[in-house]
Design a protein around this motif. Structure first.
Motif, PDB file in Angstrom:
ATOM      1  N   TRP A 197       0.823  -1.211   0.000  1.00 48.12           N
ATOM      2  CA  TRP A 197       0.000   0.000   0.000  1.00 48.12           C
ATOM      3  C   TRP A 197       0.855   1.259   0.000  1.00 48.12           C
TER       4      TRP A 197
ATOM      5  N   ASP B 198       2.206   1.606  -3.536  1.00 43.54           N
ATOM      6  CA  ASP B 198       1.139   2.109  -4.404  1.00 43.54           C
ATOM      7  C   ASP B 198       0.939   3.610  -4.198  1.00 43.54           C
ATOM      8  N   PHE B 199       0.992   4.052  -2.944  1.00 44.00           N
ATOM      9  CA  PHE B 199       0.818   5.479  -2.668  1.00 44.00           C
ATOM     10  C   PHE B 199       1.958   6.278  -3.297  1.00 44.00           C
ATOM     11  N   ASN B 200       3.187   5.808  -3.123  1.00 42.44           N
ATOM     12  CA  ASN B 200       4.336   6.520  -3.690  1.00 42.44           C
ATOM     13  C   ASN B 200       4.269   6.599  -5.210  1.00 42.44           C
TER      14      ASN B 200
ATOM     15  N   SER C 252       1.488   6.781  -6.898  1.00 37.07           N
ATOM     16  CA  SER C 252       0.212   7.354  -7.317  1.00 37.07           C
ATOM     17  C   SER C 252       0.315   8.753  -7.902  1.00 37.07           C
TER      18      SER C 252
ATOM     19  N   LYS D 290       0.498  11.378  -6.022  1.00 36.78           N
ATOM     20  CA  LYS D 290      -0.173  12.288  -5.094  1.00 36.78           C
ATOM     21  C   LYS D 290       0.729  13.449  -4.679  1.00 36.78           C
TER      22      LYS D 290
ATOM     23  N   SER E 129       0.924  16.102  -7.269  1.00 37.06           N
ATOM     24  CA  SER E 129      -0.298  16.886  -7.450  1.00 37.06           C
ATOM     25  C   SER E 129      -0.289  18.165  -6.626  1.00 37.06           C
TER      26      SER E 129
ATOM     27  N   ASP F  66      -3.488  12.480   3.429  1.00 36.69           N
ATOM     28  CA  ASP F  66      -3.713  11.506   2.356  1.00 36.69           C
ATOM     29  C   ASP F  66      -3.045  10.178   2.699  1.00 36.69           C
TER      30      ASP F  66
ATOM     31  N   ALA G   9      -4.598   6.421   3.825  1.00 40.17           N
ATOM     32  CA  ALA G   9      -4.164   5.199   3.138  1.00 40.17           C
ATOM     33  C   ALA G   9      -3.650   4.175   4.136  1.00 40.17           C
TER      34      ALA G   9
END
Length: 549
Positions: free
Chosen positions: A203, A206-208, A210, A212, A215, A280, A284
């Protein structure tokens, strides 16, 4: 008929006994599925009252209105820095016991400066940078999260999240499942160390991946019409630092354009978007780790670090600070809404506090005729060294000066047959004559006396016999050793010690109090709520008015 009545009476008494047993168990401890400890870095208490009318209904106002608000909570030690603050909140102890006497300090045994979370014995995970070589090994006591892990036979999870490594690692404690922090620069990744695990969970990967973090490379402009920001000073003034590459410290700030000259991803940390990115990731983590999904209490320690970066850069009276807290209010609402959905209303407990406050920019205070100023430690050290050379005929008696503390070279004193007590007394007397030094304490004083009130007690509670220095200096109020722009912290004055403290959710009464309490009371309060042992070095007391039914 008589037998039926006896049967009914027996059932009634049995049910009453069962009900009483349940009531007794509930009185003994509460059982939230998740405890979320929120620390807002450099948050002064008055940010709640100052910006209250501008907050929405679901963030700070929900916490204050539905929770228990302690209006007079203080740190009870010096120095008020990030490392000691996070450690004290979660251990219920002060630096005297937990040993985190600063963010960095001089290790007199190794004769080098050490970092509160630094650990060369571990390996970075998620990066090859030394930013991952971190652990809680320098903290000497347990946190309430450690005690919860022990109490639940390691079944209750603990996850720490913060932009700053120390803001994640120290609160989560020694037995945490993991602590994660943000490595900016050219990477922009959430990382950990081999102290916790040897690979990032999927997880986190996946976050790294993404995008995010990317953004948030956007323009930082006021959330609302800047003319409505009447609780802060002018937007462009001489008391703010700003970002490299932009001439004035005034809105707007194009972060994408400014990032190259301001550390790449590091610039995100220095804006309110760093707090949003932190949340965020924390949300997660709740999903990825299944926090709060069974009857065994889990702990999430969550520190919002960007408020500190903004305060240091722009000062406590800036439009940027106001905007940062209005945006944080939205993130607090987002957190509470997510907890309602993911864990369930009434199934979680939250506390919100700070790790220290912050001083008004002294150059601004001087402009409105309030006593303030800037202390030059370089000049002071040179002056003291000249004095010692004349007095004792020996130079380099002082090994290090840091955190307003002087460390002696014991080997030199022994070799030169100079009395330690004579040196500390001479320095103390000399320093008290020095402009902008308000008080001086010596090792002999602190080891021989227990102080119970005022600045003396704050020094005493922050003094660790093995790690602290030999002479401690206290500067005049609103006098700092810092740049002439932006705010800092570290003193025992009210602007640094007075912090918000709000408890909310499962097991918490609704109300408020102006009674003076200590930040070290938080961990014993949560421990009492959970029915677990207090952290092993805790000196605080449970805040019973907030949790007694």
């Amino acid at each position: 008929m008589k037998q039926i009545c006896l049967l009914v009476l027996t059932i009634f008494l049995s049910n009453s006994a069962i009900a009483q047993k349940r009531a007794d168990e509930e009185a003994l401890h509460s059982n939230p599925k998740l405890v979320v400890g929120v620390v807002v870095d450099q948050m002064r208490y008055d940010y709640i009252t100052r910006f209250y009318s501008k907050f929405g209904d679901g963030g700070f106002k929900r916490l204050v209105g539905k929770g228990f608000n302690f209006k007079n909570a203080h740190f009870n030690y010096i120095p008020t820095y990030t490392g000691p603050g996070h450690a004290s909140v979660h251990t219920g102890a002060t630096p005297e016991s937990h040993g985190i006497i600063g963010n960095n300090w001089y290790n007199k045994f190794e004769r080098e400066s050490v970092y509160c979370a630094g650990d060369d014995s571990v390996e970075p995970v998620g990066t090859t940078s030394s930013a991952g070589k971190m652990s809680p090994h320098r903290m000497l006591t347990t946190t309430f999260a450690d005690e919860n892990r022990l109490h639940t036979q390691l079944k209750g999870k603990t996850i720490g999240v913060a932009l700053k490594d120390r803001g994640s690692i120290l609160p989560a404690g020694h037995a945490a499942n993991a602590a994660y922090w943000f490595h900016g620069q050219v990477e922009g990744k959430w990382i950990t160390s081999s102290y916790y695990r040897n690979d990032l969970p999927q997880w986190v990967k996946d976050f790294n991946a993404s995008g995010k973090a990317d953004s948030y490379f956007k323009t930082w402009e006021p959330l609302h019409d800047i003319s409505t920001y009447t609780e802060s000073g002018s937007d462009a003034n001489e008391y703010e630092g700003g970002f490299r590459g932009q001439e004035t410290a005034a809105f707007p700030y194009n972060l994408k354009d400014l990032s190259a000259k301001n550390g790449g991803y590091e610039i995100i940390k220095a804006t309110p978007f760093g707090n949003s990115l932190t949340l965020d990731f924390a949300l997660a983590a709740i999903d990825g780790e299944d926090l709060g999904q069974d009857e065994i209490t889990d702990v999430l320690t969550l520190s919002f670090s960007s408020t500190d970066y903004v305060g240091h850069n722009f000062g406590v009276n800036s439009k940027e600070i106001e905007d940062t807290y209005l945006r944080l209010d939205q993130d607090i609402k987002r957190l509470l809404d997510a907890l309602d959905e993911k864990v369930g209303k009434g199934n979680y407990t939250v506390f919100l506090t700070s790790d220290h406050g912050g001083v008004h920019v002294p150059s601004y205070l001087e402009s409105v005729k309030i006593p303030a100023g800037y202390f030059d430690f370089g000049d002071y050290i040179s002056s003291v060294e000249d004095f010692l050379l004349k007095r004792f005929g020996v130079d380099d008696i002082i090994l290090n000066v840091s955190n307003n503390q002087l460390f002696f070279d014991y080997e030199k004193l022994l070799a030169e047959d100079i009395s330690f007590e004579e040196v500390e007394e001479a320095i103390a007397h000399y320093s008290l004559q020095y402009e902008m030094i308000n008080k001086v304490y010596t090792r002999s004083q602190l080891e021989a006396t227990t102080f119970t009130r005022g600045m003396d007690a704050l020094i005493d509670m922050g003094y660790h016999q093995k790690r602290s220095g030999d002479v401690i200096l206290v500067l005049d109020p609103s006098v700092i050793s810092y740049s002439r722009t932006g705010s800092t912290h570290g003193s025992g004055q009210n602007y640094d010690t007075h912090a918000p403290l709000i408890l909310f959710g499962n097991g918490i009464n609704q109300g408020s109090s102006a009674e003076r309490v200590s930040i070290t009371d938080i961990a014993p309060t949560i421990s009492t709520l959970l029915g677990i042992p207090f952290p092993n070095g805790a000196t605080g007391e449970p805040l019973l008015m907030a949790i007694e039914k």
